[in-house]
Design an enzyme around this catalytic site. Structure first.
Site, PDB file in Angstrom:
ATOM      1  N   LYS A  91       0.822  -1.011   0.140  1.00  0.00           N
ATOM      2  CA  LYS A  91      -0.007  -0.030  -0.211  1.00  0.00           C
ATOM      3  C   LYS A  91       0.893   1.245  -0.039  1.00  0.00           C
ATOM      4  O   LYS A  91       0.501   2.174  -0.460  1.00  0.00           O
ATOM      5  CB  LYS A  91      -0.997  -0.044   1.292  1.00  0.00           C
ATOM      6  N   GLN A 118      -4.650  -1.929   9.684  1.00  0.00           N
ATOM      7  CA  GLN A 118      -4.511  -3.048   8.793  1.00  0.00           C
ATOM      8  C   GLN A 118      -5.194  -4.085   9.705  1.00  0.00           C
ATOM      9  O   GLN A 118      -4.874  -4.433  10.866  1.00  0.00           O
ATOM     10  CB  GLN A 118      -3.161  -3.437   8.577  1.00  0.00           C
ATOM     11  N   ASP A 151     -11.069   2.588   3.797  1.00  0.00           N
ATOM     12  CA  ASP A 151     -11.580   1.321   3.288  1.00  0.00           C
ATOM     13  C   ASP A 151     -13.026   1.152   3.295  1.00  0.00           C
ATOM     14  O   ASP A 151     -13.564  -0.053   3.080  1.00  0.00           O
ATOM     15  CB  ASP A 151     -11.134   0.333   4.624  1.00  0.00           C
TER      16      ASP A 151
END
Ligand code: NAP
Length: 288
Positions: free
Chosen positions: A52, A96, A119
């Site tokens: 990422k 995460q 997200d």
């Protein structure tokens, strides 16, 4: 059967994102930033977080990674998120997953400001999937799947779409995005009786199960489009999807490979969400 080249489609999409980033920098005089928090030492998470960061920087964005030890208290993580929520230089925040077991995923997801929730897991953003025209963000993996279908010119309208898997991250939002494009959607899961009866009826079959080579040729309709979200290891430790790619072969009309199908699109959509968050933040400042 045509193999859908997710890597190439992702590269094209990321060029567009890099242009949006350049436009943002010249308009607002600052660089958009994604901050990723990683708690603990999960090796797969380390790879995802590194990828990422690399992708963000390649698109011209800033990327911070905050690493916290496995034993971090939930309250410490929540305080860090609150600090980032208030930091105007941070456009997107991503924690995460998975988190260590003593930390509540729900509490962490809810703590992220919906305007920085790139997200798209916050209940407010998930709820907006019922009204897509009001949504700033789309969940990365399902949105990536929709981009793959669009890129290949696969019209979803009126098709029987079957999604196997009903997680909040993939299966459920995938069903909503397909429904928004007027597919007739069926969602299957571990309690579905006679799964193959449903999968054999699918014009578009999206697999998000997490079981290596779980779907075989006898479960697939002739000419089906197969989108394989699964990321598994086969008996030799090789990365593979939920579909038995070799067995299905030409029975499908289109199929995504694993790796190189859906995976590259997930990060691509994360970059798109981060630049959208940055534009939205600046527009809020000027009261647009
Ligand atoms: P998850 O939360 O474990 O959900 C798996 C789903 O599969 C559940 O809804 C489960 O049903 C269903 N399922 C399990 N066994 C089944 C069976 N025998 N028949 C029918 N359905 C069954 O997983 P996830 O987070 O959605 O991820 C799914 C897969 O996609 C994993 O391999 C993951 O690594 C991969 N993934 C890939 C990407 C990417 O970017 N490529 C992104 C996210 C996830 P129940 O709800 O009844 O338990």
């Amino acid at each position: 059967m045509k193999i859908i080249d997710g890597k190439a489609i992702a590269a094209e999409h990321r060029e567009g994102t890099a242009k949006r980033v350049a436009e943002f920098v010249s308009k607002y005089g600052r660089t958009p930033k994604l901050t990723v928090i990683k708690v603990g030492n999960d090796p797969a998470s380390a790879v995802y977080v590194r990828n990422k960061k690399i992708a963000c920087e390649a698109a011209g964005m800033l990327s911070d990674v905050i690493e916290m030890p496995e034993e971090t208290a939930e309250s410490t993580l929540l305080s860090k998120i609150a600090e980032l929520n208030g930091d105007a230089s941070v456009d997107g925040i991503l924690v995460q997953l998975p988190l260590p077991r003593h930390i509540s995923e729900r509490a962490v997801i809810k703590a992220i400001s919906p305007s920085k929730d790139v997200d798209c897991f916050h209940p407010q953003n998930a709820g907006l999937l019922f009204n897509l025209d009001e949504a700033t963000f789309l969940p990365c993996t399902p949105a990536g799947v929709m981009e793959l279908l669009r890129h290949e010119g696969i019209d979803v309208c009126g098709k029987n779409a079957v999604v196997v898997g009903r997680s909040n991250i993939v299966g459920k939002p995938m069903a909503l995005l397909l429904l928004a494009e007027n597919a007739t959607v069926t969602v299957c899961h571990s309690r579905t009786k006679n799964l193959a009866e449903y999968t054999r009826n699918a014009d578009i079959l999206v697999l998000a199960v997490g079981k290596a080579k779980f779907v075989t040729a006898d479960m697939v309709k002739d000419g089906a489009v197969i989108i394989d979200v699964g990321m598994n290891r086969d008996e030799n430790g090789k990365l593979c999807g939920d579909a038995d790619f070799a067995d299905i072969g030409d029975k499908a009309s289109y199929m995504t490979p694993v790796p190189g199908g859906v995976g590259p699109m997930t990060i691509t959509m994360l970059l798109a969400n981060t630049i959208s968050a940055a534009f939205a933040a600046e527009e809020r400042k000027i009261g647009k």
